[in-house]
Design a protein around this motif. Structure first.
Motif, PDB file in Angstrom:
ATOM      1  N   LEU A  45      53.145  51.603  37.055  1.00 33.73           N
ATOM      2  CA  LEU A  45      53.036  51.410  35.610  1.00 33.73           C
ATOM      3  C   LEU A  45      52.953  49.921  35.266  1.00 33.73           C
ATOM      4  CD1 LEU A  45      55.564  53.916  33.983  1.00 33.73           C
ATOM      5  CD2 LEU A  45      53.078  54.052  34.044  1.00 33.73           C
ATOM      6  N   PHE A  46      53.787  49.118  35.903  1.00 42.20           N
ATOM      7  CA  PHE A  46      53.788  47.680  35.644  1.00 42.20           C
ATOM      8  C   PHE A  46      52.447  47.050  36.021  1.00 42.20           C
ATOM      9  CE2 PHE A  46      54.503  43.310  37.081  1.00 42.20           C
ATOM     10  CZ  PHE A  46      55.007  42.754  35.922  1.00 42.20           C
ATOM     11  N   VAL A  47      51.919  47.398  37.182  1.00 42.31           N
ATOM     12  CA  VAL A  47      50.629  46.857  37.625  1.00 42.31           C
ATOM     13  C   VAL A  47      49.520  47.310  36.683  1.00 42.31           C
ATOM     14  CG1 VAL A  47      48.901  46.964  39.480  1.00 42.31           C
ATOM     15  CG2 VAL A  47      51.313  46.568  40.020  1.00 42.31           C
ATOM     16  N   PHE A  48      49.539  48.590  36.280  1.00 43.09           N
ATOM     17  CA  PHE A  48      48.533  49.104  35.347  1.00 43.09           C
ATOM     18  C   PHE A  48      48.590  48.342  34.026  1.00 43.09           C
ATOM     19  CE2 PHE A  48      47.770  51.892  31.683  1.00 43.09           C
ATOM     20  CZ  PHE A  48      46.416  52.142  31.865  1.00 43.09           C
ATOM     21  N   TRP A  49      49.794  48.105  33.509  1.00 43.25           N
ATOM     22  CA  TRP A  49      49.965  47.408  32.230  1.00 43.25           C
ATOM     23  C   TRP A  49      49.405  45.978  32.317  1.00 43.25           C
ATOM     24  CZ3 TRP A  49      51.454  49.020  27.522  1.00 43.25           C
ATOM     25  CH2 TRP A  49      51.760  48.044  26.569  1.00 43.25           C
ATOM     26  N   GLN A  50      49.769  45.260  33.380  1.00 45.28           N
ATOM     27  CA  GLN A  50      49.316  43.880  33.525  1.00 45.28           C
ATOM     28  C   GLN A  50      47.808  43.803  33.752  1.00 45.28           C
ATOM     29  OE1 GLN A  50      51.179  41.398  32.701  1.00 45.28           O
ATOM     30  NE2 GLN A  50      52.951  42.715  32.472  1.00 45.28           N
ATOM     31  N   ALA A  51      47.256  44.743  34.528  1.00 41.11           N
ATOM     32  CA  ALA A  51      45.809  44.763  34.774  1.00 41.11           C
ATOM     33  C   ALA A  51      45.054  45.079  33.481  1.00 41.11           C
ATOM     34  CB  ALA A  51      45.468  45.771  35.856  1.00 41.11           C
ATOM     35  N   SER A  52      45.576  46.002  32.689  1.00 43.83           N
ATOM     36  CA  SER A  52      44.940  46.342  31.407  1.00 43.83           C
ATOM     37  C   SER A  52      44.959  45.148  30.464  1.00 43.83           C
ATOM     38  CB  SER A  52      45.651  47.518  30.743  1.00 43.83           C
ATOM     39  OG  SER A  52      45.569  48.653  31.534  1.00 43.83           O
ATOM     40  N   ARG A  53      46.066  44.452  30.421  1.00 43.80           N
ATOM     41  CA  ARG A  53      46.189  43.270  29.551  1.00 43.80           C
ATOM     42  C   ARG A  53      45.225  42.173  30.007  1.00 43.80           C
ATOM     43  NH1 ARG A  53      49.893  38.638  29.192  1.00 43.80           N
ATOM     44  NH2 ARG A  53      49.847  38.009  27.016  1.00 43.80           N
ATOM     45  N   LEU A  54      45.188  41.920  31.308  1.00 43.50           N
ATOM     46  CA  LEU A  54      44.289  40.900  31.858  1.00 43.50           C
ATOM     47  C   LEU A  54      42.827  41.259  31.576  1.00 43.50           C
ATOM     48  CD1 LEU A  54      44.038  38.316  33.591  1.00 43.50           C
ATOM     49  CD2 LEU A  54      43.907  39.818  35.575  1.00 43.50           C
ATOM     50  N   PHE A  55      42.455  42.514  31.786  1.00 46.81           N
ATOM     51  CA  PHE A  55      41.080  42.954  31.543  1.00 46.81           C
ATOM     52  C   PHE A  55      40.706  42.818  30.068  1.00 46.81           C
ATOM     53  CE2 PHE A  55      38.117  46.277  30.242  1.00 46.81           C
ATOM     54  CZ  PHE A  55      37.018  45.948  31.036  1.00 46.81           C
ATOM     55  N   THR A  56      41.575  43.301  29.175  1.00 48.79           N
ATOM     56  CA  THR A  56      41.271  43.251  27.736  1.00 48.79           C
ATOM     57  C   THR A  56      41.138  41.811  27.249  1.00 48.79           C
ATOM     58  OG1 THR A  56      42.473  45.308  27.393  1.00 48.79           O
ATOM     59  CG2 THR A  56      42.048  43.973  25.449  1.00 48.79           C
ATOM     60  N   ASN A  57      42.092  40.967  27.595  1.00 46.36           N
ATOM     61  CA  ASN A  57      42.029  39.573  27.149  1.00 46.36           C
ATOM     62  C   ASN A  57      40.835  38.848  27.754  1.00 46.36           C
ATOM     63  OD1 ASN A  57      44.251  39.856  25.519  1.00 46.36           O
ATOM     64  ND2 ASN A  57      45.681  39.049  27.022  1.00 46.36           N
ATOM     65  N   GLY A  58      40.538  39.117  29.024  1.00 49.06           N
ATOM     66  CA  GLY A  58      39.377  38.504  29.663  1.00 49.06           C
ATOM     67  C   GLY A  58      38.071  38.968  29.052  1.00 49.06           C
ATOM     68  N   PHE A  59      37.985  40.254  28.743  1.00 51.33           N
ATOM     69  CA  PHE A  59      36.775  40.818  28.132  1.00 51.33           C
ATOM     70  C   PHE A  59      36.527  40.191  26.770  1.00 51.33           C
ATOM     71  CE2 PHE A  59      34.339  44.081  25.917  1.00 51.33           C
ATOM     72  CZ  PHE A  59      33.397  44.430  26.881  1.00 51.33           C
ATOM     73  N   VAL A  60      37.565  40.094  25.947  1.00 43.68           N
ATOM     74  CA  VAL A  60      37.421  39.502  24.616  1.00 43.68           C
ATOM     75  C   VAL A  60      37.060  38.027  24.736  1.00 43.68           C
ATOM     76  CG1 VAL A  60      38.626  38.909  22.480  1.00 43.68           C
ATOM     77  CG2 VAL A  60      38.927  41.163  23.492  1.00 43.68           C
ATOM     78  N   LYS A  61      37.708  37.307  25.642  1.00 44.61           N
ATOM     79  CA  LYS A  61      37.422  35.878  25.800  1.00 44.61           C
ATOM     80  C   LYS A  61      36.002  35.647  26.313  1.00 44.61           C
ATOM     81  CE  LYS A  61      39.502  31.640  27.353  1.00 44.61           C
ATOM     82  NZ  LYS A  61      40.697  31.039  27.868  1.00 44.61           N
ATOM     83  N   LEU A  62      35.518  36.521  27.181  1.00 37.29           N
ATOM     84  CA  LEU A  62      34.180  36.375  27.735  1.00 37.29           C
ATOM     85  C   LEU A  62      33.095  36.648  26.701  1.00 37.29           C
ATOM     86  CD1 LEU A  62      32.435  35.922  30.284  1.00 37.29           C
ATOM     87  CD2 LEU A  62      32.585  38.392  30.666  1.00 37.29           C
ATOM     88  N   PHE A  63      33.241  37.722  25.922  1.00 40.72           N
ATOM     89  CA  PHE A  63      32.188  38.140  25.011  1.00 40.72           C
ATOM     90  C   PHE A  63      32.341  37.627  23.584  1.00 40.72           C
ATOM     91  CE2 PHE A  63      31.752  41.245  28.427  1.00 40.72           C
ATOM     92  CZ  PHE A  63      30.406  41.114  28.676  1.00 40.72           C
ATOM     93  N   ASP A  64      33.533  37.143  23.211  1.00 37.83           N
ATOM     94  CA  ASP A  64      33.737  36.601  21.873  1.00 37.83           C
ATOM     95  C   ASP A  64      34.743  35.450  21.936  1.00 37.83           C
ATOM     96  OD1 ASP A  64      33.743  36.192  19.158  1.00 37.83           O
ATOM     97  OD2 ASP A  64      34.900  37.995  18.671  1.00 37.83           O
ATOM     98  N   PRO A  65      34.333  34.310  22.502  1.00 36.28           N
ATOM     99  CA  PRO A  65      35.293  33.205  22.668  1.00 36.28           C
ATOM    100  C   PRO A  65      35.865  32.690  21.351  1.00 36.28           C
ATOM    101  CG  PRO A  65      33.179  32.671  23.718  1.00 36.28           C
ATOM    102  CD  PRO A  65      33.031  33.993  23.066  1.00 36.28           C
TER     103      PRO A  65
END
Length: 149
Positions: A45-65
């Motif tokens: 659960l902890f790994v899933f939570w951190q991976a989801s957070r990293l993916f979401t923040n990275g996706f937003v930063k990449l496509f809408d800086p």
């Protein structure tokens, strides 16, 4: 200035509490291996939570800086602001501004956040908050709006 957003730790705690019955039932079913099942389940659960957070923040930063920076400047986090009920019960106003509305617009009665001595325009009815009064343009002059009118 306080921040009215739900704290990140509380959102994470709600996630763990919502998922823990699954881990407990799994541990009961696999009783002889429960000592291994529970840490593995909560670690996943902890790994899933951190991976989801990293993916979401990275996706937003990449496509809408610019949007990502605006969210960060307002004290937000794209991941936590995108999570809905029951984990994050914040209203859209709080997710965007970080603050709860403190008054209602006298023109349209919508809840808005205004600060003393700081200009503001209601996005619904175009009423203006200026010099600690609500104003409206009639077409020929500015009039002061009274609360409840």
């Amino acid at each position: 200035m306080t921040n009215d957003r739900t704290p990140h730790w509380l959102v994470q705690l709600r996630f763990i509490l919502l998922c823990s019955p699954v881990g407990i039932v799994l541990a009961l079913i696999l009783a002889p291996w429960a000592i291994f099942v529970l840490p593995a389940f909560f670690g996943t659960l902890f790994v899933f939570w951190q991976a989801s957070r990293l993916f979401t923040n990275g996706f937003v930063k990449l496509f809408d800086p610019e949007g990502h920076e605006a969210i960060r400047r307002s004290g937000g986090d794209p991941f936590y602001d995108s999570i809905g009920v029951p984990l994050n019960n914040d209203s859209e106003q709080v997710r965007v501004t970080g603050r709860k509305p403190n008054t209602n617009c006298p023109g349209c009665h919508q809840p808005v956040l205004v600060k003393a001595n700081k200009p503001f325009r209601c996005p619904q009815c175009d009423a203006h908050w200026h010099e600690n009064n609500w104003w409206r343009w009639t077409g020929s002059k500015w009039i002061v709006l009274k609360m409840g009118r």
